[in-house]
Design an enzyme around this catalytic site. Structure first.
Site: not given
Length: 467
Positions: A325-326, A279, A423, A353, A291
């Protein structure tokens, strides 16, 4: 005599096939480690563009950049697939402190959770009530919760070797915490960051209010693991302390973005589609290198490595860089929707991912027969220390493609350090190892090569390599 000749023919064919596979895998790994592009692409994506929050300007710059890179590879097709995505913005930096008595405060590290509303002007300050899970709220009831800030302090389970299992065990606290606490009159929610180590980085991530009316929604933020430990200890000593925080995030109207797609059309079975992807969007605190910048550039390099290694796929190989995606999975859903509408026959999809760390192998959502077929290729991967071929989760973006015919797979790198960065503001390019990233790209390409060559038909094929 005829039977003997047939048997010898089969044996020779098997040996030649195994030899060719061994040689092609070596070409793939050699090309990735000596002539790879994944690290160079990631450098630009991370350091020249930066965090790519869905709907942001950076996300759109990343769309154009990756499309341009696809176009330089001489692929058969490159295109953008429109998709409407949510646009949430963080606004001014968050601020928080613990107040033990009037004027006596200790600052702590927090960040707004993706999708949260802002605090009222001037912030929120109130007493806290600490729980381990949002399910504990029901037993406490409105009398003990109303007018307070709920502190959900659930650590990731440290004795689970699979860190994704540990993450999955408590991610619902982040996602559902505010929705559940609001039902009992809480003013706000503070959630312990999903991180296995103790540090000062708060980790954002998606949260949801479900069908809660706007008027009942409350702000939600994550607190760093060090500060969660501090806060818990201080609550134990002083039940009357207060917590203050302010955040300025906002949900705006949806905007148009794109999935970025590049394709090598199959030479024999063009209607059988194999997807590899990651992503393109990320959170905004770091630059999204692990990520999922790593998965994006690895997927791009799969197409390049096949071409560089002189491999002409029999089936169509399509790299898809999914958007959103997130905080919505809109890109993955749109891709599956369009594929279904067009009647496309997807036989295999591989997602990266899980970060750009050392690859260990792959997990598969497939039949037992297909898993056995893949496991028969283990000796080919042994020289590259790839050993993990097990049933398991594949990936969020390819999940919407699931049906009775497709095989789904996920790259499985070593996961022990992944959630140190996930994140958070330290998900940056400097934390990606070039060689590990390139080994991942090569491993993905090797698996795609074998799937393309042998297909996903599990009827016995005597020309396949056996362990």
């Amino acid at each position: 005599m005829k039977q003997l000749i047939l048997l010898l023919s089969i044996v020779i064919t098997c040996q030649l096939s195994a030899q060719t596979d061994t040689e092609n895998l070596k070409k793939i790994y050699d090309n990735s480690l000596t002539n790879g592009m994944s690290y160079q692409w990631l450098d630009h994506l991370s350091n020249q563009i930066g965090g790519r929050l869905s709907g942001s300007l950076n996300a759109e710059i990343a769309v154009q950049y990756t499309k341009e890179q696809f176009e330089t590879l001489g692929l058969d097709k490159v295109w953008l697939q429109p998709v409407m995505v949510p646009r949430w913005i963080r606004g001014a930096p968050e601020f928080a402190y613990i107040e033990t008595s009037p004027g006596k405060t200790t600052s702590v590290n927090i960040c707004a959770l993706g999708g949260s509303i802002a605090t009222p002007t001037g912030g929120v300050k109130a007493n806290l009530i600490e729980v381990e899970t949002y399910k504990d709220l029901e037993a406490l009831g409105e009398t003990k919760i109303k007018g307070k800030i709920v502190f959900i302090n659930r650590p990731m389970q440290a004795n689970l070797i699979n860190t994704f299992e540990a993450y999955g065990g408590c991610s619902s606290e982040r996602y559902n915490g505010a929705k559940e606490a609001a039902k009992y009159g809480a003013l706000a929610v503070i959630v312990r960051s999903l991180n296995l180590r103790l540090d000062d980085y708060p980790h954002t991530g998606s949260m949801s209010y479900g069908d809660l009316p706007n008027s009942q929604r409350i702000p939600s933020a994550a607190i760093s693991t060090n500060d969660a430990e501090l806060l818990s200890g201080m609550i134990a000593l002083n039940k009357d302390l207060k917590f203050y925080f302010s955040q300025n995030c906002k949900q705006l109207a949806d905007v148009q973005s794109y999935n970025v797609i590049g394709e090598i059309t199959g030479s024999e079975f063009p209607n059988e589609v194999i997807v590899v992807g990651g992503h393109l969007d990320s959170w905004d605190l770091g630059d999204g290198s692990h990520d999922d910048g790593a998965g994006v550039v690895q997927s791009m390099d799969v197409l390049r490595l096949l071409k560089e290694s002189g491999i002409r796929p029999k089936r169509t190989i399509r790299a898809v860089l999914f958007m959103n995606e997130e905080n919505g999975l809109r890109g993955g859903k749109k891709y599956a929707e369009v594929a279904k509408k067009k009647g496309e026959n997807h036989i295999f999809a591989l997602e990266s991912d899980s970060g750009g760390f050392t690859p260990r192998g792959f997990s598969f959502q497939s039949s037992e027969a297909m898993l056995a077929k893949v496991q028969s290729w283990r000796s080919l991967f042994k020289p590259y220390l790839i050993h993990y071929f097990e049933a398991g989760y594949s990936g969020a973006d390819i999940g919407p493609l699931k049906n009775d015919n497709i095989v789904l797979a996920g790259l499985r790198p070593d996961s022990q350090r992944y959630f140190d960065h996930h994140h958070a503001a330290n998900d940056t390019f400097e934390h990606v190892n070039k060689r590990e990233l390139e080994l991942g790209a090569a491993s993905m390409t090797a698996l795609i090569y074998l799937i393309d060559k042998y297909g996903t038909d599990t009827i016995t094929n005597d020309t396949e390599l056996k362990d």
